[in-house]
Design a protein around this motif. Structure first.
Motif, short mmCIF file in Angstrom:
data_model
loop_
_atom_site.label_atom_id
_atom_site.label_comp_id
_atom_site.label_asym_id
_atom_site.label_seq_id
_atom_site.Cartn_x
_atom_site.Cartn_y
_atom_site.Cartn_z
N ILE A 256 0.87 -1.17 0.00
CA ILE A 256 0.00 0.00 0.00
C ILE A 256 0.90 1.22 0.00
O ILE A 256 1.76 1.38 0.88
CB ILE A 256 -0.94 -0.01 1.22
CG1 ILE A 256 -1.91 -1.21 1.13
CG2 ILE A 256 -1.72 1.30 1.31
CD1 ILE A 256 -2.81 -1.36 2.34
N LYS A 257 0.74 2.03 -1.01
CA LYS A 257 1.64 3.16 -1.21
C LYS A 257 1.38 4.27 -0.18
O LYS A 257 0.23 4.59 0.15
CB LYS A 257 1.46 3.73 -2.61
CG LYS A 257 1.73 2.77 -3.75
CD LYS A 257 3.20 2.41 -3.82
CE LYS A 257 4.04 3.60 -4.29
NZ LYS A 257 5.47 3.23 -4.43
N ASN A 258 2.48 4.82 0.33
CA ASN A 258 2.39 6.03 1.14
C ASN A 258 2.54 7.21 0.20
O ASN A 258 3.59 7.42 -0.41
CB ASN A 258 3.48 6.05 2.21
CG ASN A 258 3.26 7.16 3.23
OD1 ASN A 258 3.15 8.34 2.86
ND2 ASN A 258 3.19 6.79 4.50
N GLN A 259 1.47 7.97 0.07
CA GLN A 259 1.43 9.05 -0.92
C GLN A 259 2.05 10.36 -0.40
O GLN A 259 2.10 11.34 -1.15
CB GLN A 259 -0.03 9.30 -1.34
CG GLN A 259 -0.70 8.04 -1.92
CD GLN A 259 -2.17 8.23 -2.21
OE1 GLN A 259 -2.56 9.12 -2.98
NE2 GLN A 259 -3.00 7.40 -1.59
N MET A 260 2.58 10.30 0.83
CA MET A 260 3.19 11.51 1.38
C MET A 260 4.71 11.39 1.50
O MET A 260 5.45 12.27 1.06
CB MET A 260 2.58 11.82 2.76
CG MET A 260 1.11 12.22 2.71
SD MET A 260 0.39 12.50 4.34
CE MET A 260 1.42 13.82 4.97
N ASN A 261 5.17 10.29 2.08
CA ASN A 261 6.61 10.18 2.36
C ASN A 261 7.30 9.00 1.69
O ASN A 261 8.49 8.78 1.89
CB ASN A 261 6.87 10.15 3.87
CG ASN A 261 6.14 8.99 4.54
OD1 ASN A 261 5.86 7.96 3.91
ND2 ASN A 261 5.83 9.14 5.83
N GLY A 262 6.55 8.22 0.92
CA GLY A 262 7.17 7.09 0.22
C GLY A 262 7.46 5.88 1.09
O GLY A 262 8.04 4.90 0.62
N LYS A 263 7.07 5.93 2.36
CA LYS A 263 7.29 4.79 3.26
C LYS A 263 6.11 3.83 3.13
O LYS A 263 5.18 3.85 3.94
CB LYS A 263 7.47 5.27 4.69
CG LYS A 263 8.73 6.12 4.89
CD LYS A 263 8.88 6.55 6.34
CE LYS A 263 10.16 7.37 6.53
NZ LYS A 263 10.32 7.83 7.95
N ASP A 264 6.18 3.02 2.10
CA ASP A 264 5.06 2.13 1.78
C ASP A 264 4.93 0.99 2.78
O ASP A 264 5.90 0.59 3.45
CB ASP A 264 5.25 1.54 0.38
CG ASP A 264 5.42 2.61 -0.69
OD1 ASP A 264 4.93 3.73 -0.48
OD2 ASP A 264 6.03 2.30 -1.73
N LEU A 265 3.71 0.48 2.87
CA LEU A 265 3.47 -0.76 3.62
C LEU A 265 3.65 -1.93 2.66
O LEU A 265 2.97 -2.00 1.64
CB LEU A 265 2.05 -0.77 4.18
CG LEU A 265 1.67 0.39 5.12
CD1 LEU A 265 0.19 0.33 5.45
CD2 LEU A 265 2.51 0.33 6.40
N GLU A 266 4.56 -2.84 2.96
CA GLU A 266 4.87 -3.93 2.02
C GLU A 266 4.96 -5.26 2.74
O GLU A 266 5.52 -5.36 3.83
CB GLU A 266 6.20 -3.63 1.30
CG GLU A 266 6.58 -4.69 0.29
CD GLU A 266 7.89 -4.35 -0.42
OE1 GLU A 266 7.86 -3.48 -1.31
OE2 GLU A 266 8.91 -4.96 -0.08
N ARG A 267 4.41 -6.26 2.09
CA ARG A 267 4.51 -7.63 2.59
C ARG A 267 4.95 -8.54 1.45
O ARG A 267 4.58 -8.33 0.28
CB ARG A 267 3.19 -8.11 3.15
CG ARG A 267 2.71 -7.30 4.35
CD ARG A 267 2.23 -8.19 5.45
NE ARG A 267 1.73 -7.45 6.59
CZ ARG A 267 1.41 -8.02 7.74
NH1 ARG A 267 1.55 -9.33 7.86
NH2 ARG A 267 0.96 -7.32 8.75
N THR A 268 5.71 -9.56 1.80
CA THR A 268 6.26 -10.50 0.80
C THR A 268 5.72 -11.90 1.07
O THR A 268 5.62 -12.33 2.23
CB THR A 268 7.80 -10.50 0.86
OG1 THR A 268 8.28 -9.19 0.60
CG2 THR A 268 8.37 -11.44 -0.19
N ALA A 269 5.41 -12.62 0.00
CA ALA A 269 4.87 -13.98 0.15
C ALA A 269 5.27 -14.83 -1.03
O ALA A 269 5.76 -14.34 -2.05
CB ALA A 269 3.35 -13.93 0.28
#
Length: 322
Positions: A256-269
């Motif tokens: 899920i993209k962080n549209q303010m600071n680029g610190k996205d929420l990311e999960r790997t599977a």
């Protein structure tokens, strides 16, 4: 296949690893008989046509098409000079499935006209003969010594007449199977903008997108799935493959993209997708409180941006299509 007696090992087979044995039985060959009314005419015909062997018409046995090949003076190229050489071969192998193979119990026959019985030649191991693209025939270059064959007291050549035959019991090769290849790196990304997030239904799907020549969808529960409802956003990757019998292994990332600071929420599977197990993700991908907090930067102007990135993929293929 009838009563048998008298066993001995003789002959020179097609493959040197084979050993041919002969047995005697009363019952005739079940699949095909080659009756020769005049052996001398056969020799004359071969001489006039500059041929070393006579090949039979095509016949069917155990669901396959075959031919017989008789060398009345011996197959010189396979150390058969001075012998009757006799083989059977699979016909029209190009019509068989890719990487075809046939496991067959094959018996070659010579008729003893005096005793009314057959000398039967088979593999001494008793195991099936494996035929494939590299080995399309089986038999022996030294079926019978020509001196034995021509001796009328043995009954094989009598009044210039003789008869040969074959019996084949083959296990049909279906060509069915599957092939699991090494995964390939693709690093393909799909971006999905979920607009009017607050007005979304309980469950929403992205459009179908293509990665690694395969169809996929993203599955989103904006308000959470089952026990995570009202607590977490739920997000998963789903195969949109139309086949009902598939296996696709994928390594992927959902974010899920962080549209303010680029610190996205990311999960790997990673997951082996199939018709019965077609999606995989996280019921609790991230806290709904954080997602809905506009100061966090994930939901801006009621729009959520979701990305899927597939990094490695392996598709289980049918052997017949490999």
């Amino acid at each position: 296949m009838g009563q048998e007696k008298s066993c001995k090992t003789i002959g020179s087979p097609v493959d040197n690893s084979d050993v041919v044995q002969a047995v005697v039985r009363k019952t005739p060959p079940a699949d095909y008989t080659l009756m020769i009314d005049s052996f001398s005419f056969l020799l004359e015909m071969l001489d006039k046509t500059n041929a070393e062997s006579y090949s039979s018409k095509i016949f069917e046995a155990s669901g396959y098409n075959w031919k017989l090949h008789l060398y009345p003076r011996g197959d010189v190229n396979r150390n058969g000079l001075g012998f009757i050489s006799f083989y059977t071969s699979i016909h029209n192998s190009s019509a068989l499935p890719l990487r075809w193979q046939i496991n067959a119990n094959i018996e070659l026959f010579v008729y003893d006209q005096i005793r009314g019985e057959y000398l039967v030649f088979q593999d001494v191991s008793g195991e099936a003969i494996r035929l494939d693209e590299m080995k399309k025939e089986w038999g022996t270059a030294q079926l019978l010594d020509l001196k034995i064959f021509h001796d009328p007291t043995n009954g094989f050549l009598l009044d210039d007449k003789c008869a040969f035959g074959v019996e084949i019991l083959a296990k049909r090769y279906s060509g069915r199977g599957e092939y699991l290849p090494l995964p390939v790196n693709i690093f393909s990304t799909y971006t999905w903008k979920v607009v009017k997030y607050s007005q979304s239904e309980k469950l929403i799907y992205s459009d179908v997108f293509v990665m690694g020549n395969l169809n996929w969808k993203l599955v989103l529960f904006p308000n959470g799935y089952q026990i995570q409802e009202g607590k977490s956003i739920s997000l998963s990757l789903m195969s949109a493959h139309e086949d009902t019998n598939f296996r696709i292994y994928a390594e992927y990332k959902l974010r899920i993209k962080n549209q303010m600071n680029g610190k996205d929420l990311e999960r790997t599977a990673n997951h082996l997708f199939s018709y019965c197990d077609f999606d995989r993700g996280w019921p609790a991908f991230h806290s709904l409180d954080d997602i809905k907090d506009s100061s966090k930067g994930y939901l801006v102007k009621d729009t959520l941006i979701v990305e899927a990135e597939v990094t490695r993929i392996s598709t289980v293929n049918d052997l017949s299509s490999k």
